[in-house]
Design a protein around this motif. Structure first.
Motif, PDB file in Angstrom:
ATOM      1  N   THR A  90       0.866  -1.189   0.000  1.00  0.00           N
ATOM      2  CA  THR A  90       0.000   0.000   0.000  1.00  0.00           C
ATOM      3  C   THR A  90       0.899   1.234   0.000  1.00  0.00           C
ATOM      4  N   PRO A  91       0.651   2.196  -0.900  1.00  0.00           N
ATOM      5  CA  PRO A  91       1.610   3.302  -1.043  1.00  0.00           C
ATOM      6  C   PRO A  91       1.685   4.208   0.186  1.00  0.00           C
ATOM      7  N   SER A  92       2.866   4.787   0.372  1.00  0.00           N
ATOM      8  CA  SER A  92       3.079   5.606   1.574  1.00  0.00           C
ATOM      9  C   SER A  92       2.573   7.035   1.410  1.00  0.00           C
ATOM     10  N   LEU A  93       2.482   7.536   0.156  1.00  0.00           N
ATOM     11  CA  LEU A  93       2.144   8.953  -0.011  1.00  0.00           C
ATOM     12  C   LEU A  93       0.817   9.221  -0.723  1.00  0.00           C
ATOM     13  N   GLU A  94       0.538   8.462  -1.758  1.00  0.00           N
ATOM     14  CA  GLU A  94      -0.635   8.823  -2.578  1.00  0.00           C
ATOM     15  C   GLU A  94      -1.149   7.584  -3.304  1.00  0.00           C
ATOM     16  N   TRP A  95      -2.462   7.421  -3.295  1.00  0.00           N
ATOM     17  CA  TRP A  95      -3.084   6.326  -4.034  1.00  0.00           C
ATOM     18  C   TRP A  95      -4.274   6.920  -4.790  1.00  0.00           C
ATOM     19  N   GLY A 149     -20.909  15.002  -5.899  1.00  0.00           N
ATOM     20  CA  GLY A 149     -21.365  15.133  -4.507  1.00  0.00           C
ATOM     21  C   GLY A 149     -20.984  13.906  -3.680  1.00  0.00           C
ATOM     22  N   ARG A 150     -21.114  12.713  -4.284  1.00  0.00           N
ATOM     23  CA  ARG A 150     -20.802  11.484  -3.527  1.00  0.00           C
ATOM     24  C   ARG A 150     -19.305  11.406  -3.208  1.00  0.00           C
ATOM     25  N   VAL A 151     -18.459  11.784  -4.182  1.00  0.00           N
ATOM     26  CA  VAL A 151     -17.007  11.745  -3.908  1.00  0.00           C
ATOM     27  C   VAL A 151     -16.665  12.743  -2.807  1.00  0.00           C
ATOM     28  N   ALA A 152     -17.252  13.935  -2.902  1.00  0.00           N
ATOM     29  CA  ALA A 152     -16.967  14.949  -1.878  1.00  0.00           C
ATOM     30  C   ALA A 152     -17.375  14.437  -0.494  1.00  0.00           C
ATOM     31  N   GLU A 153     -18.555  13.807  -0.421  1.00  0.00           N
ATOM     32  CA  GLU A 153     -19.043  13.271   0.865  1.00  0.00           C
ATOM     33  C   GLU A 153     -18.130  12.182   1.408  1.00  0.00           C
ATOM     34  N   ALA A 154     -17.545  11.391   0.494  1.00  0.00           N
ATOM     35  CA  ALA A 154     -16.716  10.253   0.933  1.00  0.00           C
ATOM     36  C   ALA A 154     -15.436  10.733   1.625  1.00  0.00           C
ATOM     37  N   GLY A 155     -15.023  11.979   1.359  1.00  0.00           N
ATOM     38  CA  GLY A 155     -13.937  12.571   2.140  1.00  0.00           C
ATOM     39  C   GLY A 155     -12.538  12.090   1.805  1.00  0.00           C
ATOM     40  N   PHE A 156     -12.231  11.924   0.518  1.00  0.00           N
ATOM     41  CA  PHE A 156     -10.848  11.600   0.143  1.00  0.00           C
ATOM     42  C   PHE A 156      -9.978  12.842   0.336  1.00  0.00           C
ATOM     43  N   LYS A 157      -8.670  12.603   0.496  1.00  0.00           N
ATOM     44  CA  LYS A 157      -7.770  13.741   0.733  1.00  0.00           C
ATOM     45  C   LYS A 157      -7.727  14.664  -0.492  1.00  0.00           C
ATOM     46  N   HIS A 158      -7.693  14.070  -1.676  1.00  0.00           N
ATOM     47  CA  HIS A 158      -7.623  14.868  -2.903  1.00  0.00           C
ATOM     48  C   HIS A 158      -8.696  14.407  -3.892  1.00  0.00           C
ATOM     49  N   PHE A 159      -9.174  15.359  -4.673  1.00  0.00           N
ATOM     50  CA  PHE A 159     -10.231  15.061  -5.646  1.00  0.00           C
ATOM     51  C   PHE A 159      -9.934  15.877  -6.915  1.00  0.00           C
ATOM     52  N   SER A 160      -9.831  15.158  -8.023  1.00  0.00           N
ATOM     53  CA  SER A 160      -9.519  15.797  -9.310  1.00  0.00           C
ATOM     54  C   SER A 160     -10.635  15.530 -10.317  1.00  0.00           C
ATOM     55  N   TYR A 241      -3.609  21.242 -13.581  1.00  0.00           N
ATOM     56  CA  TYR A 241      -3.725  22.437 -12.742  1.00  0.00           C
ATOM     57  C   TYR A 241      -4.098  21.979 -11.328  1.00  0.00           C
ATOM     58  N   ALA A 242      -3.469  22.596 -10.322  1.00  0.00           N
ATOM     59  CA  ALA A 242      -3.751  22.149  -8.949  1.00  0.00           C
ATOM     60  C   ALA A 242      -3.732  23.316  -7.987  1.00  0.00           C
ATOM     61  N   LYS A 243      -4.489  23.154  -6.896  1.00  0.00           N
ATOM     62  CA  LYS A 243      -4.348  24.063  -5.763  1.00  0.00           C
ATOM     63  C   LYS A 243      -3.025  23.724  -5.066  1.00  0.00           C
ATOM     64  N   PRO A 244      -2.492  24.611  -4.228  1.00  0.00           N
ATOM     65  CA  PRO A 244      -1.203  24.323  -3.581  1.00  0.00           C
ATOM     66  C   PRO A 244      -1.239  22.986  -2.838  1.00  0.00           C
ATOM     67  N   GLY A 245      -0.204  22.161  -3.078  1.00  0.00           N
ATOM     68  CA  GLY A 245      -0.077  20.876  -2.383  1.00  0.00           C
ATOM     69  C   GLY A 245      -0.933  19.764  -2.962  1.00  0.00           C
ATOM     70  N   ALA A 246      -1.610  20.007  -4.087  1.00  0.00           N
ATOM     71  CA  ALA A 246      -2.536  18.996  -4.617  1.00  0.00           C
ATOM     72  C   ALA A 246      -2.089  18.431  -5.975  1.00  0.00           C
ATOM     73  N   GLN A 247      -0.831  18.637  -6.325  1.00  0.00           N
ATOM     74  CA  GLN A 247      -0.348  18.059  -7.581  1.00  0.00           C
ATOM     75  C   GLN A 247      -0.370  16.532  -7.485  1.00  0.00           C
ATOM     76  N   CYS A 248      -0.538  15.873  -8.612  1.00  0.00           N
ATOM     77  CA  CYS A 248      -0.555  14.405  -8.605  1.00  0.00           C
ATOM     78  C   CYS A 248       0.885  13.895  -8.555  1.00  0.00           C
ATOM     79  N   LEU A 249       1.278  13.323  -7.422  1.00  0.00           N
ATOM     80  CA  LEU A 249       2.674  12.896  -7.245  1.00  0.00           C
ATOM     81  C   LEU A 249       3.034  11.753  -8.188  1.00  0.00           C
ATOM     82  N   HIS A 250       2.066  10.868  -8.444  1.00  0.00           N
ATOM     83  CA  HIS A 250       2.367   9.731  -9.314  1.00  0.00           C
ATOM     84  C   HIS A 250       2.721  10.222 -10.726  1.00  0.00           C
ATOM     85  N   ASN A 251       1.907  11.124 -11.248  1.00  0.00           N
ATOM     86  CA  ASN A 251       2.198  11.631 -12.588  1.00  0.00           C
ATOM     87  C   ASN A 251       3.478  12.465 -12.598  1.00  0.00           C
ATOM     88  N   LEU A 252       3.688  13.243 -11.547  1.00  0.00           N
ATOM     89  CA  LEU A 252       4.926  14.031 -11.488  1.00  0.00           C
ATOM     90  C   LEU A 252       6.149  13.124 -11.550  1.00  0.00           C
TER      91      LEU A 252
END
Ligand code: SF4
Length: 377
Positions: A90-95, A149-160, A241-252
């Motif tokens: 299971t990844p340590s930073l981002e899934w 709305g459902r994704v927002a409710e589920a409360g993931f750290k990041h949403f793109s 395009y991302a808000k600060p701290g929300a870049q996709c680390l995997h793609n980067l």
């Protein structure tokens, strides 16, 4: 955090989709219950096979990305089974997991969240019914808004959210409305792909082979490049395009030419000095995994020259650009000097500029990124 180019990532290709988007270039199958079972069995075997290679050591990844197809087509029990097979991987930073508006149910989102997924990337494509129809997408505007709305409710750290521009008949005002609607959603990342280049390259280079900017696509890209930062989403790569701290680390880490292991049919790897792709054929992939001999294609042995060239071209797609001296340190056997004439020419055309230690594309250069890459090859 370690340097991003030290990253190790895992990409899982989930090859299920019932869609028929005209621009689709992904390997996919129409799913059946039997195919889901076979897929989960083979992925679990593939994970074990890779864990046991090279003396039984596979490092814990920093990032993982489930793409497709539509990973959200997987039933919950298969999501849980595959997540359990990864176990300590299971990844340590981002899934990240790609989801489609039509099948991002509360139950699936809960299964992904409890498995450890941290980031959802939803293929919205447009908030305009006419544009969705022109793209051949099956989801309606209503289904999209409810799924957001459902994704927002589920409360993931990041949403793109993924958007596509350049659909037949789409106007600049409609594209601007798509951007503004996406930015008003509870998301911290927006990808904006150009339809024409999505079909060929998965990214919007926005250029024709001779380097001329197609008027319409250039205008659409310029609208995204100017409006999204005003709305708080800063461009960090041509299509992202991302808000600060929300870049996709995997793609980067992919654009920085780090290492990743691809699992599932058609998944590509850049791992332990070679690039390779799993067979883009479910049966071949499954048979290879079951026999302990993965069926691969497009195998390339990586040397410093190849890695320097790839890191330069993909590095230029990022707004921060790329440091030639750092690339020379990473890939010392590459002939960095051979790029000097092309770089000088691109600077004279105002397509590339210096920024501190780095060189990067100018705004004009970003509109013709693929032509810049051709110049450097
Ligand atoms: S939804 Fe995605 S995978 Fe399915 S057909 Fe459309 S582009 Fe291809």
């Amino acid at each position: 955090m370690q340097d991003i180019f030290e990253n190790f990532g895992i990409y899982l290709h989930v090859p299920f989709c019932a869609g028929s988007c005209g621009y689709c270039r992904f390997y996919k199958r129409i799913p059946t219950p039997e195919l889901f079972d076979r897929y989960a069995d083979a992925v679990a075997l593939e994970i074990n096979l890779r864990k046991n290679e090279n003396g039984g050591f596979l490092p814990r990844p920093q990032t993982m990305f489930w793409g497709g197809g539509s990973p959200s087509m997987l039933p919950e029990r298969h999501i849980e089974r595959i997540a359990a097979a990864f176990g300590e991987l299971t990844p340590s930073l981002e899934w990240s997991v790609e989801v489609a508006p039509t099948n991002a149910t509360r139950q699936k989102l809960a299964a992904l969240k409890s498995a450890g997924a941290t980031r959802i990337s939803m293929g919205v494509q447009s908030f305009n019914e006419k544009t969705l129809a022109s793209l051949g997408r099956k989801h309606s505007l209503k289904a999209t808004v409810e799924a957001v709305g459902r994704v927002a409710e589920a409360g993931f750290k990041h949403f793109s959210i993924d958007l596509i521009f350049g659909a037949k008949g789409q106007t600049p005002d409609e594209w601007l409305a798509d951007i503004e609607t996406a930015a008003a959603c509870p998301v911290d990342h927006i990808s904006a792909y150009c339809l024409e280049f999505e079909s060929a390259t998965s990214a919007c280079g926005g250029n024709s082979p001779d380097g001329e900017i197609p008027d319409a696509d250039g205008l659409f890209l310029e609208i995204a490049q100017s409006r999204l930062p005003e709305l708080g989403f800063h461009q960090y790569e041509i299509s992202n395009y991302a808000k600060p701290g929300a870049q996709c680390l995997h793609n980067l880490s992919t654009w920085h030419m780090a290492q990743w292991l691809g699992l599932g049919p058609s998944a590509a790897s850049q791992w332990r000095g070679r690039r390779a792709r799993n067979a883009p054929d479910f049966e071949k992939w499954e048979t290879g995994i079951k026999s302990g001999m993965p069926s691969e294609c497009d195998i390339v042995a990586l040397d410093d020259a190849e890695m320097f060239s790839s890191a330069l071209i993909f590095g230029l797609r990022m707004n921060e650009g790329v440091s030639l001296s750092l690339l020379s340190k990473r890939f010392p056997k590459a002939d960095a000097q051979k790029y000097a004439p092309a770089i000088d020419f691109l600077k004279s055309q105002r397509l590339i500029e210096e920024s501190g230690e780095n060189i990067r594309l100018t705004p004009k250069g970003r509109l013709v990124a693929d032509a810049v890459a051709v110049e450097l090859l």
